[in-house]
Design a protein around this motif. Sequence first.
Motif, mmCIF file in Angstrom:
data_model
loop_
_atom_site.group_PDB
_atom_site.id
_atom_site.type_symbol
_atom_site.label_atom_id
_atom_site.label_comp_id
_atom_site.label_asym_id
_atom_site.label_seq_id
_atom_site.Cartn_x
_atom_site.Cartn_y
_atom_site.Cartn_z
ATOM 1 N N SER A 73 0.851 -1.174 0.000
ATOM 2 C CA SER A 73 0.000 0.000 0.000
ATOM 3 C C SER A 73 0.894 1.233 0.000
ATOM 4 O O SER A 73 1.625 1.469 0.959
ATOM 5 N N ALA A 74 0.859 1.952 -1.118
ATOM 6 C CA ALA A 74 1.722 3.134 -1.241
ATOM 7 C C ALA A 74 0.869 4.396 -1.234
ATOM 8 O O ALA A 74 -0.353 4.334 -1.098
ATOM 9 N N SER A 75 1.544 5.530 -1.382
ATOM 10 C CA SER A 75 0.843 6.806 -1.223
ATOM 11 C C SER A 75 -0.222 7.043 -2.276
ATOM 12 O O SER A 75 -1.230 7.698 -2.018
ATOM 13 N N ILE A 76 -0.023 6.491 -3.460
ATOM 14 C CA ILE A 76 -0.979 6.777 -4.537
ATOM 15 C C ILE A 76 -1.864 5.583 -4.813
ATOM 16 O O ILE A 76 -3.022 5.723 -5.169
ATOM 17 N N SER A 77 -1.321 4.409 -4.627
ATOM 18 C CA SER A 77 -2.110 3.235 -4.999
ATOM 19 C C SER A 77 -1.937 2.097 -4.011
ATOM 20 O O SER A 77 -1.094 2.153 -3.107
ATOM 21 N N GLN A 78 -2.756 1.080 -4.223
ATOM 22 C CA GLN A 78 -2.684 -0.126 -3.397
ATOM 23 C C GLN A 78 -2.642 -1.317 -4.355
ATOM 24 O O GLN A 78 -3.288 -1.279 -5.404
ATOM 25 N N VAL A 79 -1.887 -2.360 -3.987
ATOM 26 C CA VAL A 79 -1.702 -3.486 -4.895
ATOM 27 C C VAL A 79 -2.300 -4.754 -4.301
ATOM 28 O O VAL A 79 -1.992 -5.120 -3.159
ATOM 29 N N HIS A 80 -3.187 -5.418 -5.069
ATOM 30 C CA HIS A 80 -3.804 -6.682 -4.634
ATOM 31 C C HIS A 80 -3.434 -7.787 -5.616
ATOM 32 O O HIS A 80 -3.245 -7.515 -6.805
ATOM 33 N N THR A 81 -3.379 -9.006 -5.121
ATOM 34 C CA THR A 81 -3.072 -10.116 -6.032
ATOM 35 C C THR A 81 -4.352 -10.867 -6.386
ATOM 36 O O THR A 81 -5.332 -10.843 -5.625
ATOM 37 N N ALA A 82 -4.307 -11.576 -7.519
ATOM 38 C CA ALA A 82 -5.450 -12.393 -7.966
ATOM 39 C C ALA A 82 -4.949 -13.335 -9.055
ATOM 40 O O ALA A 82 -3.768 -13.279 -9.441
ATOM 41 N N THR A 83 -5.842 -14.180 -9.542
ATOM 42 C CA THR A 83 -5.494 -15.064 -10.664
ATOM 43 C C THR A 83 -6.445 -14.737 -11.803
ATOM 44 O O THR A 83 -7.656 -14.609 -11.585
ATOM 45 N N LEU A 84 -5.871 -14.617 -12.986
ATOM 46 C CA LEU A 84 -6.707 -14.268 -14.130
ATOM 47 C C LEU A 84 -7.474 -15.506 -14.585
ATOM 48 O O LEU A 84 -6.868 -16.556 -14.828
ATOM 49 N N LYS A 85 -8.791 -15.386 -14.677
ATOM 50 C CA LYS A 85 -9.626 -16.534 -15.057
ATOM 51 C C LYS A 85 -9.265 -17.052 -16.449
ATOM 52 O O LYS A 85 -9.184 -18.244 -16.683
ATOM 53 N N SER A 86 -9.016 -16.125 -17.384
ATOM 54 C CA SER A 86 -8.853 -16.520 -18.784
ATOM 55 C C SER A 86 -7.630 -17.405 -19.033
ATOM 56 O O SER A 86 -7.653 -18.252 -19.912
#
Length: 549
Positions: A131-144
């Motif tokens: 979590s940074a000052s401008i954005s936040q990063v989340h992980t996931a798995t791409l369905k395709s």
Amino acid sequence: MTFASLRRGYQVIRTLLHYGLDDVLPPTLLPGYFKLLRLCLFWVRNRHKDKCGGERLKLAMQELGPVYIKFGQMLSTRRDLLSDEWAQELSMLQDRVPAFDSALAREAIEAELKAPIDSLFDDFDDTPLASASISQVHTATLKSNGQQVVLKVLRPNVEANIKADLELMLQVATWVNRLLGEGNRLRPVEVVEDYQNTILGELNLKLEALNATKLRNNFLDSDALYIPYVYEELCHPRLMVMERIDGIPVSDIEALNAQGTNLKLLAERGVELFFTQVFRDNFFHADMHPGNIFISREHPENPFYIGLDCGIMGSLNEEDKRYLAENFLAFFNRDYHRIAQLYVESGWVSADTDILAFEQAVKLVCEPMFNKPLNEISFGHVLLELFRTARRFDIVVQPQLVLLEKTLLYIEGLGRQLYPQLDLWQTAKPFLERWMAEQVGPKAIFKKVQTNLPFWSDKLPEFPELIYDNLKLGRKLLGSQQQMLDRYLKYQQKAHKSNFLLITSAVLLICGTILFAQTDTLWLASACLGSGALVWGAGWRSRPKNRKF
Ligand SMILES: Nc1ncnc2c1ncn2[C@@H]1O[C@H](COP(=O)(O)OP(=O)(O)OP(=O)(O)O)[C@@H](O)[C@H]1O
């Protein structure tokens, strides 16, 4: 000014005073009633007197939040404005901030995608990876395709907050500028505007995605840099989706050593990467702080960099690149006169700069650098010192060069951290010399011809026709010029004849008038006056009428 911005302004001033930053301003800048105002309005006690100015500013910026943290980080690269001690303190500002609610992140992601997260991704992790000052990063798995990805999403309201803070900063900068007077060395408005351009660029993740793809394509065949794949079709101004990478943070030297990474090769590749981006591609990553650089885990004997966060990219025009390369080469050849000349030729300092005085100043700062062994000389510091010197000669600040200097300092710092014996000059010199040879030698001419070849081969079939048309046009032009000349000569001839007749008539008339006064020459006077009148008539009639040729 709204109530919110007044309140924020109050908060900013109070924080700065809390850290005793009014102490560092010259007393002449503060109005006499300031002390009273400080007591009544801001009532601040903790003065942090034991800490140095730079540290106090760092703490204040940390407390004021993301915009000020980033501003502090940017200021830390302006070593032409700040002392080393202040710049060092500000460079330690940490950009990690508490995470925001993942429900808000989900909401923002779905608003951008215009689809539920679950329809496109599996295993979306509500706990952010960062979590940074401008954005936040989340992980996931791409369905395709089942690939692990990260979703980078802007913080809620970040644009409005940044814009409000920037507005305030600009107002303060204008006020400080007025206090310091025009022509002051700090140029606060310029500094804030420069920052504004950078940070506003970072607020558009679609732009960052395009930058990342471009950089990735430039280094597709490289064994030195890898940029994660960006799913451009899923990227929007407030959301970016890209391949998840697994690397070792570049600052984790212990982990790098533990896996037996070839640090010497890595350090050399860093320098090579910088020069390739600047000189070959003219597109360089300008935010290369350690948080954005990771090192590959596989093949530690042949390691490569993984670059993230392409929000700030820089580029130089062809001329700046050439002047820069020549500058470095001139520096290492100790040709200070050439350096001074280059600054004037490039327009970085004004044309009326006293070259000899500038050369002396350059020599004064550069010569002591050679007291160190060559492998300890820093390109970044060379540039920094040159810009500092040029500033005294009223350099026209070039934002792209400031970006470059900052990137160079990062890269060098990194290289030396990885492999302290790294000889920057030995690593960079062949590259620069090769590049210069390509720019000015026969290769350059060949390259130019090669670049223009498609244009000429396109035009070649039209050549006979073009030559014929041009000859025809030439003849036509020559013909019309000849006619013009004839008309002009005729005009001149007529004008001469008429002038001659008019002058003769004037002489005859004057003589006739004089003779008329003597009664014994009356017949002669009449003849003079009569012929004078006739000649005048002839002269008047022969005068040229049309002045157009
Ligand atoms: N593709 C990725 N794979 C794995 N981790 C990632 C990826 N992208 C980002 N991260 C993690 O998220 C962190 C923040 O990402 P990034 O630097 O892009 O965000 P930012 O908001 O631009 O931060 P900064 O304030 O440094 O500019 C990175 O330091 C890294 O740990």
